[in-house]
Design a protein around this motif. Sequence first.
Motif, PDB file in Angstrom:
ATOM      1  N   LYS A   1      11.824  -5.080   4.746  1.00 18.47           N
ATOM      2  CA  LYS A   1      13.173  -4.617   4.413  1.00 18.47           C
ATOM      3  C   LYS A   1      13.565  -5.207   3.068  1.00 18.47           C
ATOM      4  CE  LYS A   1      17.647  -3.763   6.352  1.00 18.47           C
ATOM      5  NZ  LYS A   1      17.823  -2.462   5.784  1.00 18.47           N
ATOM      6  N   ASN A   2      14.144  -4.383   2.209  1.00 17.28           N
ATOM      7  CA  ASN A   2      14.491  -4.837   0.861  1.00 17.28           C
ATOM      8  C   ASN A   2      15.989  -5.123   0.768  1.00 17.28           C
ATOM      9  OD1 ASN A   2      14.520  -5.477  -1.806  1.00 17.28           O
ATOM     10  ND2 ASN A   2      14.069  -3.427  -2.544  1.00 17.28           N
ATOM     11  N   PHE A   3      16.325  -6.380   0.532  1.00 14.68           N
ATOM     12  CA  PHE A   3      17.707  -6.796   0.368  1.00 14.68           C
ATOM     13  C   PHE A   3      18.055  -7.036  -1.101  1.00 14.68           C
ATOM     14  CE2 PHE A   3      16.621  -8.199   4.699  1.00 14.68           C
ATOM     15  CZ  PHE A   3      17.632  -7.578   5.411  1.00 14.68           C
ATOM     16  N   TYR A   4      17.163  -6.642  -2.019  1.00 18.20           N
ATOM     17  CA  TYR A   4      17.341  -6.913  -3.439  1.00 18.20           C
ATOM     18  C   TYR A   4      17.455  -5.638  -4.256  1.00 18.20           C
ATOM     19  CZ  TYR A   4      15.816 -11.619  -2.207  1.00 18.20           C
ATOM     20  OH  TYR A   4      15.705 -12.852  -1.652  1.00 18.20           O
ATOM     21  N   LEU A   5      18.268  -5.710  -5.309  1.00 19.26           N
ATOM     22  CA  LEU A   5      18.350  -4.616  -6.270  1.00 19.26           C
ATOM     23  C   LEU A   5      17.189  -4.674  -7.256  1.00 19.26           C
ATOM     24  CD1 LEU A   5      22.161  -4.906  -7.119  1.00 19.26           C
ATOM     25  CD2 LEU A   5      21.064  -3.200  -5.639  1.00 19.26           C
ATOM     26  N   ASP A   6      16.776  -5.919  -7.604  1.00 18.22           N
ATOM     27  CA  ASP A   6      15.781  -6.102  -8.664  1.00 18.22           C
ATOM     28  C   ASP A   6      14.945  -7.363  -8.473  1.00 18.22           C
ATOM     29  OD1 ASP A   6      17.615  -8.092  -9.158  1.00 18.22           O
ATOM     30  OD2 ASP A   6      18.359  -7.234 -11.020  1.00 18.22           O
ATOM     31  N   GLY A   7      14.826  -7.810  -7.248  1.00 19.61           N
ATOM     32  CA  GLY A   7      14.068  -9.032  -6.976  1.00 19.61           C
ATOM     33  C   GLY A   7      14.891 -10.301  -7.087  1.00 19.61           C
ATOM     34  N   ILE A   8      16.084 -10.201  -7.682  1.00 22.74           N
ATOM     35  CA  ILE A   8      16.962 -11.364  -7.868  1.00 22.74           C
ATOM     36  C   ILE A   8      18.344 -11.101  -7.270  1.00 22.74           C
ATOM     37  CG2 ILE A   8      18.129 -12.824  -9.586  1.00 22.74           C
ATOM     38  CD1 ILE A   8      15.706 -12.250 -11.437  1.00 22.74           C
TER      39      ILE A   8
END
Length: 191
Positions: free
Chosen positions: A163-170
């Motif tokens: 699951k991705n909680f990041y817009l750009d890894g940061i």
Amino acid sequence: MRTVCLGDSFTQGFGVARDENWVYLLNTPCSTFINKGVNGDTTGGMLARFCSDAVNEKPNYLFITGGFNDLFAGVSETVVQANYFAMVHQAFHNNMIPVVCTSPPFDPAAARAGWPELTSFDLVKMRYETLREWLLSLCRGFDLLHVDFYGEFQKVLSRNPGKNFYLDGIHLTAEGHEIIADIVLEALRGF
């Protein structure tokens, strides 16, 4: 209860709407959270604006979150440590209760195009993990209130693989900010 949140883009809420930011989500009729995050700021910048952004707001609590941009720019961990140390003592001097916070973990592999050309994100991550350990030691040594966003968010990531909680890894998505708000609410129960 009146709380100032002093920090960088994590606190400011880069990439999400104002009402999706974790600081905004914590406001209730009984508690006011004031967002004093500045995109790209360093702990030196936070210290420089300490009087205007923290002291003048007369909060009960002061959440302090920063350090990533310092390390990204090549600043020594010792400078970041000294800035945190100064802000903690300035908070006490001005009748605020400091709450030392770590930043959430970040994913070097997902960093925005162009950023890895400026620095080694793997090195920044390693240096931040060292800084995090020092911040937690500072809190233990001085019996300071703290919120370990890094450790708590890491638990969320491990429970939600893929699951991705990041817009750009940061920077976090709106859902990531909701999780951070929940982490703060849980921490406040222990204060």
